[in-house]
Design an enzyme around this catalytic site. Structure first.
Site, mmCIF file in Angstrom:
data_model
loop_
_atom_site.group_PDB
_atom_site.id
_atom_site.type_symbol
_atom_site.label_atom_id
_atom_site.label_comp_id
_atom_site.label_asym_id
_atom_site.label_seq_id
_atom_site.Cartn_x
_atom_site.Cartn_y
_atom_site.Cartn_z
ATOM 1 N N SER A 1 -9.772 1.809 2.767
ATOM 2 C CA SER A 1 -8.871 2.538 1.897
ATOM 3 C C SER A 1 -7.852 1.656 1.176
ATOM 4 O O SER A 1 -7.247 2.091 0.198
ATOM 5 C CB SER A 1 -8.126 3.602 2.712
ATOM 6 O OG SER A 1 -7.307 2.992 3.706
ATOM 7 N N LYS B 1 0.858 -1.199 0.000
ATOM 8 C CA LYS B 1 0.000 0.000 0.000
ATOM 9 C C LYS B 1 0.888 1.241 0.000
ATOM 10 O O LYS B 1 1.954 1.249 0.635
ATOM 11 C CB LYS B 1 -0.895 -0.044 1.240
ATOM 12 C CG LYS B 1 -1.955 1.052 1.307
ATOM 13 C CD LYS B 1 -2.863 0.850 2.524
ATOM 14 C CE LYS B 1 -3.923 1.931 2.641
ATOM 15 N NZ LYS B 1 -4.831 1.727 3.786
ATOM 16 N N SER C 1 -10.031 -0.544 6.996
ATOM 17 C CA SER C 1 -9.444 -0.422 5.658
ATOM 18 C C SER C 1 -8.747 -1.655 5.111
ATOM 19 O O SER C 1 -8.367 -1.664 3.942
ATOM 20 C CB SER C 1 -8.465 0.741 5.625
ATOM 21 O OG SER C 1 -9.172 1.926 5.425
HETATM 22 N N1 GLN Z 1 -13.139 4.119 6.005
HETATM 23 C C1 GLN Z 1 -12.608 4.576 7.243
HETATM 24 C C2 GLN Z 1 -12.223 6.035 7.110
HETATM 25 O O1 GLN Z 1 -12.508 6.589 6.109
HETATM 26 C C3 GLN Z 1 -11.478 3.730 7.671
HETATM 27 C C4 GLN Z 1 -10.226 4.054 6.971
HETATM 28 C C5 GLN Z 1 -9.087 3.185 7.393
HETATM 29 O O2 GLN Z 1 -9.244 2.164 8.046
HETATM 30 N N2 GLN Z 1 -7.903 3.651 7.045
HETATM 31 O O3 GLN Z 1 -11.650 6.614 7.962
#
Ligand code: GLN
Length: 484
Positions: free
Chosen positions: A157, A82, A181
């Site tokens: 994400s 990532k 995410s």
């Molecule tokens: N979707 C969540 C957010 O927008 C979690 C993101 C994540 O786990 N990095 O914060």
């Protein structure tokens, strides 16, 4: 010369093939590169990758193996990364224009550990900017598509990390999970995604979003592979004071045993009521009910229980995470690193750089975060959220007194279409089943469990007490094997 075909497969299958001399690391690499070249224009999992770098590392691996000096049985296996995890000499943009020019001067601890076992960290995988989002639509560069339906999002994400495994570009990838995410995109793309216990894996070299929630974890084709990667990347690290003083895990063997024995006799699986009350699409509901039946058939005992503060989890998360993000992202000012837009003076340079460099969602989070931390509002929002966070953690502690693991849906719905959730609040609600686990610090895994009426993958989430990854993986592996 015609290229030897190396079928995509698990880390274990590829390691066995390398060991038996069925193919070389270079042949494996060429096959991965061919698949990426054939399909990544459509999937767009990568922000960047350098084929020559992979070939070079693969050749070095082959030389080591030939000389009897393989660094581990996994030497030569490529792992996607990532774009918020530092790899020396490579870009680390977090899918943000602000960090686009950055080249990492060092390896994240997880990367150093993979390299020391001979695995090859490869490519920069797409994500929501600074890991803020649930669909990859917040990337400043490109929108990754779900390999199962190119009109749908891969989740986020870590959407690039999940799509990369689902498209069979690479056998496994690393992602990060702050509020879901890893687990949510894994569920959307039909792969396995593990969020370790907070502190199990070093965050050194992970660009911080919300430091008290972030954890790095693997996305893999199956549960035993998640065990392999966790064992390689976990363990104490003097460079991260929040990393627990634990040795690396040895969860792989447990996962294998789970897959082989196939029995969960007497294992108590908690079903938290709040995760089943309305809001689930019929497909997700059906697959989750089938998962419960599968667990019962394996001998597990279902325990209905309650996590009463669940309804506050989304609100608490979006206060705590944005507060921490606003502090963490303050360093991106155009002075020390990243892109700079020159202004008339220092303050103007800050404004212009951050104004041009950050996308809308990141700005929204910084505004929210600075607001909840500002004097006058701190007590009403941030302090209160921290207190409720404690209540949420206690819910989990109580629940794990009544059961060994919990089973829930990962998300209320399967992968949605691009632009379907244009309202930020709607998007935030898609994390409703994953974020409590980050607030509590416990570990969890998303495992593919079936398909919904559109043919899209649906996952289920197993949750476990702190540091109970071995049992979590054993249970998840038994569940997975029974579905094959
Ligand atoms: N979707 C969540 C957010 O927008 C979690 C993101 C994540 O786990 N990095 O914060």
């Amino acid at each position: 010369m015609t290229q030897k075909t190396v079928k995509p497969g698990s880390i274990r299958a590829l390691a066995a093939g390398l060991k038996a001399g069925e193919f070389t690391a270079l042949e494996l690499a060429e096959n991965c590169l061919d698949r990426i070249a054939a399909r990544d224009d459509d999937v767009r999992a990568f922000i960047k990758y350098d084929p020559e770098q992979l070939r070079k590392a693969a050749r070095e691996s082959d030389e080591r193996r030939l000389a009897g000096r393989a660094l581990s049985e996994y030497d030569g296996i490529p792992i996607g990364v990532k774009d918020n995890i530092a790899v020396a000499g490579e870009s680390c943009s977090c899918a943000s224009k602000l960090l686009e020019p950055v080249i990492s001067p060092y390896d994240a601890t997880v990367i150093a550990r993979l390299k020391s076992a001979g695995l090859i960290p490869f490519g920069r995988l797409n994500m929501d900017e600074f890991a803020m989002g649930s669909s990859c639509e917040n990337s400043a560069f490109r929108q990754t598509a779900n390999p199962h339906d190119l009109g749908r999002v891969p989740g986020g994400s870590s959407g690039g990390s999940a799509a990369c495994v689902a498209a069979e570009f690479l056998p496994a990838t690393l992602g990060s999970d702050t509020g879901g995410s890893i687990r949510q995109p894994a569920a959307f793309c039909g792969v396995v995604g593990l969020k370790p216990t907070y502190g199990r894996v070093s965050r050194y070299g992970l660009v911080a979003f919300a430091s008290s929630l972030d954890q790095i974890g693997p996305l893999t084709v199956d549960v035993p592979d998640a065990g392999i990667l966790l064992d390689l990347i976990s363990g104490a690290d003097s460079r991260d004071s929040t990393c627990l003083p634990e040795p690396p895990t040895s969860t792989f063997q447990a996962a294998l045993e789970g897959a082989r024995s196939g029995s969960l006799r007497g294992v108590r699986i908690g079903l938290p009521r709040e995760y089943f009350e309305g809001g689930l699409t019929p497909g997700v509901e059906r697959v989750t009910r089938m998962a419960i039946e599968r667990l019962k058939a394996l001998g597990a005992v279902m325990v209905e229980l309650s996590l009463p503060h669940t309804k506050y989890a989304v609100a608490v998360y979006y206060i705590v995470a944005t507060a921490e993000a606003s502090a963490n992202l303050a360093r991106f000012d155009g002075i020390r690193y990243g892109a700079r837009v020159e202004g008339s003076d220092l303050v103007d340079t800050y404004f212009k750089t951050r104004g041009a460099g950050f996308g809308d969602e990141v700005k929204r989070r910084i505004l929210l975060g600075t607001y909840v931390l500002s004097s006058g509002y701190y007590d009403a929002y941030y302090l209160r959220a921290q207190k409720v966070r404690t209540l949420i953690r206690r819910d989990f502690e109580t629940a794990f007194g009544q059961c060994d693991f919990m089973l829930t849906p990962v998300t209320p719905n399967s992968a949605f279409k691009f632009h379907e959730k244009s309202d930020p609040l709607q998007m935030y609600l898609s994390d409703i089943f994953t974020i409590a686990l980050n607030l509590s610090g416990h570990c969890g895994i998303s495992v593919p469990a079936g398909r919904d009426d559109n043919g899209m993958p649906v996952g289920v989430q197993f949750m476990a007490p702190p540091l109970a990854e071995a049992g979590l993986l054993r249970t998840a592996a038994a569940f997975e094997a029974a579905g094959e």
